[in-house]
Design an enzyme around this catalytic site. Structure first.
Site, PDB file in Angstrom:
ATOM      1  N   GLU A 166       0.825  -1.148  -0.089  1.00 63.71           N
ATOM      2  CA  GLU A 166       0.118  -0.121  -0.313  1.00 63.71           C
ATOM      3  C   GLU A 166       0.832   1.249  -0.102  1.00 63.71           C
ATOM      4  OE1 GLU A 166      -3.486   0.270  -0.162  1.00 63.71           O
ATOM      5  OE2 GLU A 166      -2.687   2.381  -0.218  1.00 63.71           O
ATOM      6  N   LYS A 226       7.916  -1.604  -1.801  1.00 62.61           N
ATOM      7  CA  LYS A 226       7.362  -0.795  -0.903  1.00 62.61           C
ATOM      8  C   LYS A 226       8.420  -0.177  -0.112  1.00 62.61           C
ATOM      9  CE  LYS A 226       5.032   1.213   2.347  1.00 62.61           C
ATOM     10  NZ  LYS A 226       3.858   1.858   2.427  1.00 62.61           N
ATOM     11  N   LEU A 272      11.081  18.061  -2.269  1.00 61.30           N
ATOM     12  CA  LEU A 272      12.295  18.376  -1.701  1.00 61.30           C
ATOM     13  C   LEU A 272      12.151  19.646  -1.055  1.00 61.30           C
ATOM     14  CD1 LEU A 272      14.272  18.627  -5.259  1.00 61.30           C
ATOM     15  CD2 LEU A 272      14.685  17.288  -3.302  1.00 61.30           C
ATOM     16  N   CYS A 282       5.835   5.835   9.249  1.00 56.83           N
ATOM     17  CA  CYS A 282       6.272   4.895   8.345  1.00 56.83           C
ATOM     18  C   CYS A 282       7.782   5.157   7.712  1.00 56.83           C
ATOM     19  CB  CYS A 282       5.164   5.185   7.004  1.00 56.83           C
ATOM     20  SG  CYS A 282       3.655   4.861   7.265  1.00 56.83           S
ATOM     21  N   ARG A 352       3.059  10.029  15.813  1.00 59.71           N
ATOM     22  CA  ARG A 352       4.207   9.210  15.877  1.00 59.71           C
ATOM     23  C   ARG A 352       5.406   9.602  15.520  1.00 59.71           C
ATOM     24  NH1 ARG A 352       1.693   4.077  12.889  1.00 59.71           N
ATOM     25  NH2 ARG A 352       0.915   5.583  11.904  1.00 59.71           N
TER      26      ARG A 352
END
Ligand code: UGA
Length: 455
Positions: A166, A226, A272, A282, A352
């Site tokens: 995903e 991924k 950038l 992630c 997180r």
């Protein structure tokens, strides 16, 4: 391929194109995936062990802030095509089972914790029927799919595992799921793999009909795609932040530098944006887990550069605190400092590994009187950092502030009127941690404006 499909003909020859789907794990990825699949017309049951979360989802409420999610949850509840439960038995009616549980960083290690993936898989196995398709969506170390496929074969040989990573971004998760950039299917060779491709093409029929590219590949490539994608994005951000370090010592301007190199289509301007760097659930943990896995595979040198990517990223947080000290004439002890932003990025209440909270916490530890505000993330932030002081509004946060730090570029913060804000602070000093404000406008309104990587 047809011979294999005909083994269970009645299950796939339904009068509509709807597929009966289960989604195991209703965290960020799973809740959005379940609701989006129902929005595409499929019959979906979402499963999670967290009863409170399931109760919220079943009542049509999103357990986290994500634009558009509440609407599709409500729609799914209204049509009856979307249900949520803690009862594992309810997944048995589904033909396609998505594994969407989290793979957090292990405590004290770089590697990924696969406990939830393994538990979900083991719980699912006894529920499977001949011909079912199990779809892994969680981000896993390469080799995991091969191991799970072996396990699946030993229990239900006619079921097939697909690895279908995903790529959704928080804040754009609904759109990214409904109309992805690309679909990647990691399948086994032979008829079982071909049949699984047919099934997934039916699940994603709308995207496929709209011409979304479908990459059909092996398990290893699908899992690597991924982490390679997230590593590339992290590298791009750290590259420009390394350039910011150079700009800081040479008097250069990293925003102009990014614009100038970004005009080269081979480089591109997206991702950038120099500033406080990347956080969230992630990119940081994925690059670390990737390095750990490369080490296990004996090719750690291939990813040594990611150590630098991580280090550059974390240095930006320290630099931000140093800049605050510099602007406060050498000491932040006892200074009232307002921090705008707690979420790791705008349009999310996810805290997180939030760079903003990391900076707020460091300044607090160093003796500053820090007050943090955020449009959506205060509840999550105060649960995780109970020692920090929070304010509901910008006005409250900046009251008597001697310094204001913009650390998450929410649109409402970028749109703040420097003239109006100036009347509320004790000293008009702004540190733009995201290079998101118009420097000339803030300076013209009488503010001392400083930013990372700029004059
Ligand atoms: C990231 C990827 O972008 C998704 O494609 C992927 O599916 C997802 O991780 C995942 O693995 O689940 P996300 O964590 O939602 O998505 O956030 P991003 O939009 O990638 O931003 C990550 C961080 O980088 C944020 O803290 C953001 O402020 C920072 N960032 C982003 C920059 O500092 N500069 C930029 O130019 C862009």
């Amino acid at each position: 391929m047809m011979a294999e499909m005909d083994e269970h003909p009645s299950r796939w020859e339904t009068p509509t194109d709807a597929v009966s789907i289960s989604v195991i794990g209703c965290g960020y990825l799973g809740a959005v995936h379940a609701a989006a699949m129902a929005a595409l017309g499929h019959d979906v049951v979402g499963l999670d062990v967290d009863a409170a979360k399931i109760a919220e989802l079943a009542a049509g409420q999103a357990p986290f802030f994500e634009p558009g999610l509440t609407e599709i949850l409500a729609e799914g509840a209204r049509t009856g095509q979307l249900r949520f439960t803690t009862d594992l038995g309810s997944v048995a009616a589904a033909q396609v089972h998505f594994i969407c549980v989290g793979t957090p960083q292990r405590r004290g290690e770089n590697s990924a914790d696969l406990r939830h993936v393994d538990a979900a898989f083991h719980q699912l196995l006894p529920q499977l029927k001949p011909g079912d398709v199990v779809v892994g969506k969680s981000t896993v170390p390469v080799g995991t799919a091969e191991r799970l496929a072996e396990l699946l074969r030993s229990v239900e040989p006619t079921a097939t595992l697909v690895w279908n990573p995903e790529f959704l971004r928080e804040g754009h998760a609904v759109k990214d799921t409904l109309s992805p950039d690309r679909l990647v299917y990691g399948v086994p060779e032979g008829p079982a793999g071909e049949r699984a491709v047919t099934v997934l093409n039916r699940v994603y029929a709308k995207a496929v009909a709209n011409g979304v590219p479908v990459v059909v590949t092996d398990y290893a490539t699908a899992q690597l795609v991924k982490v390679a994608a997230n590593s590339f994005l992290a590298t791009k951000i750290s590259f420009i932040n390394a350039m910011a370090e150079l700009c800081e010592v040479t008097g250069g301007d990293v925003v102009q530098l990014a614009d100038a190199i970004g005009y080269d289509a081979r480089i591109g301007r997206r991702f950038l944006n120099a500033g406080l760097g990347f956080g969230g659930g992630c990119l940081p943990k994925d690059i670390r887990a990737f390095m750990a896995r490369a080490g296990e595979l004996g090719v750690d040198q291939a990813l040594t550069f990611l150590r630098e990517v991580d280090a550059i990223n974390l240095r930006r947080r320290v630099r931000m605190v140093d800049l605050a000290r510099e602007v406060c004439e050498g000491s932040i002890v006892g200074r009232r400092i307002a921090v705008l932003g707690a979420a790791f990025k705008p349009d999310s209440d996810d805290v997180r590994d939030s760079p903003a909270l990391s900076v707020a916490a460091q300044m607090t530890l160093q003796g500053a009187e820090v007050v943090v505000t955020d449009p959506e993330a205060i509840a999550n932030a105060s649960a995780k950092w109970p020692d920090l002081v929070f304010a509901e509004t910008v006005d409250e946060a900046v009251q008597d502030a001697e310094l204001v730090l913009l650390l998450t570029e929410w649109p409402e913060y970028v749109a703040l009127d420097p003239h109006e804000l100036r009347t509320r602070v004790a000293r008009p000093r702004m540190l733009d941690g995201r290079n998101a404000l118009d420097a000339a406008r803030w300076r013209a309104a009488g503010w001392t404006y400083r930013a990372l990587g700029r004059r």
